[in-house]
Design a protein around this motif. Structure first.
Motif, PDB file in Angstrom:
ATOM      1  N   MET A   1      32.455  -3.617  59.306  1.00  0.00           N
ATOM      2  CA  MET A   1      32.315  -4.258  58.004  1.00  0.00           C
ATOM      3  C   MET A   1      32.245  -3.229  56.877  1.00  0.00           C
ATOM      4  O   MET A   1      32.814  -3.395  55.817  1.00  0.00           O
ATOM      5  N   ALA A   2      31.545  -2.114  57.123  1.00  0.00           N
ATOM      6  CA  ALA A   2      31.448  -1.068  56.111  1.00  0.00           C
ATOM      7  C   ALA A   2      32.807  -0.445  55.855  1.00  0.00           C
ATOM      8  O   ALA A   2      33.157  -0.115  54.715  1.00  0.00           O
ATOM      9  N   ASN A   3      33.597  -0.279  56.927  1.00  0.00           N
ATOM     10  CA  ASN A   3      34.926   0.287  56.764  1.00  0.00           C
ATOM     11  C   ASN A   3      35.811  -0.638  55.943  1.00  0.00           C
ATOM     12  O   ASN A   3      36.603  -0.186  55.123  1.00  0.00           O
ATOM     13  N   ALA A   4      35.682  -1.944  56.140  1.00  0.00           N
ATOM     14  CA  ALA A   4      36.460  -2.905  55.367  1.00  0.00           C
ATOM     15  C   ALA A   4      36.055  -2.872  53.892  1.00  0.00           C
ATOM     16  O   ALA A   4      36.910  -2.958  53.002  1.00  0.00           O
ATOM     17  N   GLY A   5      34.768  -2.734  53.605  1.00  0.00           N
ATOM     18  CA  GLY A   5      34.323  -2.637  52.225  1.00  0.00           C
ATOM     19  C   GLY A   5      34.819  -1.370  51.549  1.00  0.00           C
ATOM     20  O   GLY A   5      35.222  -1.395  50.373  1.00  0.00           O
ATOM     21  N   LEU A   6      34.812  -0.251  52.261  1.00  0.00           N
ATOM     22  CA  LEU A   6      35.329   1.002  51.722  1.00  0.00           C
ATOM     23  C   LEU A   6      36.817   0.896  51.454  1.00  0.00           C
ATOM     24  O   LEU A   6      37.320   1.406  50.444  1.00  0.00           O
ATOM     25  N   GLN A   7      37.518   0.215  52.343  1.00  0.00           N
ATOM     26  CA  GLN A   7      38.950   0.026  52.178  1.00  0.00           C
ATOM     27  C   GLN A   7      39.250  -0.831  50.955  1.00  0.00           C
ATOM     28  O   GLN A   7      40.145  -0.515  50.162  1.00  0.00           O
ATOM     29  N   LEU A   8      38.492  -1.899  50.783  1.00  0.00           N
ATOM     30  CA  LEU A   8      38.687  -2.771  49.626  1.00  0.00           C
ATOM     31  C   LEU A   8      38.351  -2.056  48.321  1.00  0.00           C
ATOM     32  O   LEU A   8      39.055  -2.216  47.311  1.00  0.00           O
ATOM     33  N   LEU A   9      37.303  -1.247  48.326  1.00  0.00           N
ATOM     34  CA  LEU A   9      36.936  -0.480  47.131  1.00  0.00           C
ATOM     35  C   LEU A   9      38.041   0.495  46.755  1.00  0.00           C
ATOM     36  O   LEU A   9      38.390   0.636  45.581  1.00  0.00           O
ATOM     37  N   GLY A  10      38.593   1.178  47.759  1.00  0.00           N
ATOM     38  CA  GLY A  10      39.682   2.110  47.491  1.00  0.00           C
ATOM     39  C   GLY A  10      40.900   1.416  46.918  1.00  0.00           C
ATOM     40  O   GLY A  10      41.547   1.934  45.990  1.00  0.00           O
ATOM     41  N   PHE A  11      41.222   0.243  47.443  1.00  0.00           N
ATOM     42  CA  PHE A  11      42.385  -0.486  46.933  1.00  0.00           C
ATOM     43  C   PHE A  11      42.168  -0.927  45.491  1.00  0.00           C
ATOM     44  O   PHE A  11      43.085  -0.828  44.653  1.00  0.00           O
ATOM     45  N   ILE A  12      40.965  -1.413  45.178  1.00  0.00           N
ATOM     46  CA  ILE A  12      40.687  -1.862  43.807  1.00  0.00           C
ATOM     47  C   ILE A  12      40.766  -0.692  42.833  1.00  0.00           C
ATOM     48  O   ILE A  12      41.357  -0.806  41.743  1.00  0.00           O
ATOM     49  N   LEU A  13      40.185   0.446  43.196  1.00  0.00           N
ATOM     50  CA  LEU A  13      40.234   1.616  42.311  1.00  0.00           C
ATOM     51  C   LEU A  13      41.664   2.088  42.095  1.00  0.00           C
ATOM     52  O   LEU A  13      42.069   2.412  40.966  1.00  0.00           O
ATOM     53  N   ALA A  14      42.436   2.157  43.181  1.00  0.00           N
ATOM     54  CA  ALA A  14      43.826   2.599  43.060  1.00  0.00           C
ATOM     55  C   ALA A  14      44.651   1.613  42.240  1.00  0.00           C
ATOM     56  O   ALA A  14      45.508   2.017  41.444  1.00  0.00           O
ATOM     57  N   PHE A  15      44.387   0.313  42.409  1.00  0.00           N
ATOM     58  CA  PHE A  15      45.113  -0.693  41.636  1.00  0.00           C
ATOM     59  C   PHE A  15      44.786  -0.573  40.145  1.00  0.00           C
ATOM     60  O   PHE A  15      45.676  -0.676  39.284  1.00  0.00           O
ATOM     61  N   LEU A  16      43.516  -0.352  39.819  1.00  0.00           N
ATOM     62  CA  LEU A  16      43.142  -0.149  38.417  1.00  0.00           C
ATOM     63  C   LEU A  16      43.796   1.109  37.853  1.00  0.00           C
ATOM     64  O   LEU A  16      44.215   1.134  36.687  1.00  0.00           O
ATOM     65  N   GLY A  17      43.883   2.155  38.675  1.00  0.00           N
ATOM     66  CA  GLY A  17      44.567   3.358  38.232  1.00  0.00           C
ATOM     67  C   GLY A  17      46.045   3.116  37.964  1.00  0.00           C
ATOM     68  O   GLY A  17      46.615   3.664  37.007  1.00  0.00           O
ATOM     69  N   TRP A  18      46.669   2.283  38.801  1.00  0.00           N
ATOM     70  CA  TRP A  18      48.087   1.959  38.593  1.00  0.00           C
ATOM     71  C   TRP A  18      48.280   1.184  37.291  1.00  0.00           C
ATOM     72  O   TRP A  18      49.224   1.460  36.536  1.00  0.00           O
TER      73      TRP A  18
END
Length: 211
Positions: A1-18
């Motif tokens: 579950m922690a890995n999934a949360g880290l993955q989702l956080l990374g995607f959101i940050l990268a999407f905001l950067g895009w």
């Protein structure tokens, strides 16, 4: 579950950067006129971007002129344009690839290892996209600094960093951070133990005695 949360956080940050890279590319405030001379004129503001130069009057009227000739532009502006467009296109590809590999998606559920590899691959593309945006903004900013401190540049022709340049730096940082978090979801190799060798079974006794 922690890995999934880290993955989702990374995607959101990268999407905001895009998203930030698109905003930075579209805005014309990459460099703004520096009021460093003695004759300060505050009735108008002059700023330039990757695609146009604008003059904003104190009355609120804004006049912009698009750069018509591509060959007439300096090499720094052309390279910055190309790197920003490449970074945006790579970010778009990374979004589709990383979305397939997200644990919250239903795609490729039958192959968990391949699904996680897709997320990592999307993170790598986000890293490349962030590097392209970072190089573009740093290169353009370095050119502004060189021209500002160049004694041959007239005082009334010097510019400083604009808002779009700071947005580009923030976008590059978010893409790099988000891509790194996505790469942290790389599947760990399970420890493999050698298969135990079966022992030969003794032959069953026939129950007969031989003399």
């Amino acid at each position: 579950m922690a890995n999934a949360g880290l993955q989702l956080l990374g995607f959101i940050l990268a999407f905001l950067g895009w998203i930030g890279s698109i905003v930075s590319t579209a805005l014309p405030q990459w460099k703004v006129y520096s009021y460093a001379s003695d004759n300060i004129v505050t009735a108008q503001a002059i700023y330039e971007g990757l695609w146009m130069s604008c003059v904003s009057q104190s009355t609120g009227q804004i006049q912009c002129k698009v750069f018509d000739s591509l060959l007439n532009l300096n090499s720094t502006l052309q390279a910055t344009r190309a790197l920003m467009v490449i970074g945006i296109l790579l970010g778009l590809i990374a979004i589709f690839v990383a979305t397939v590999g997200m644990k919250c998606m239903k795609c490729m559920e039958d192959d968990e290892a391949q699904k996680m590899r897709m997320a990592v691959f999307g993170g790598v593309i986000f890293l490349i996209s962030g590097l392209a945006i970072l190089v573009a903004t740093a290169w353009y900013g370095n050119r502004i600094v060189q021209e500002f401190y160049d004694p041959m540049t007239p005082v009334n022709a010097r510019y400083e960093f604009g808002q779009a340049l700071f947005i580009g730096w923030a976008a590059a940082s978010l893409c790099l951070l988000g891509g790194a978090l996505l790469c942290c979801s790389c599947p760990r190799k399970a420890a493999s133990y050698p298969t135990p060798r079966p022992y030969p079974k003794p032959a069953p006794s026939s129950g007969k005695d031989y003399v």
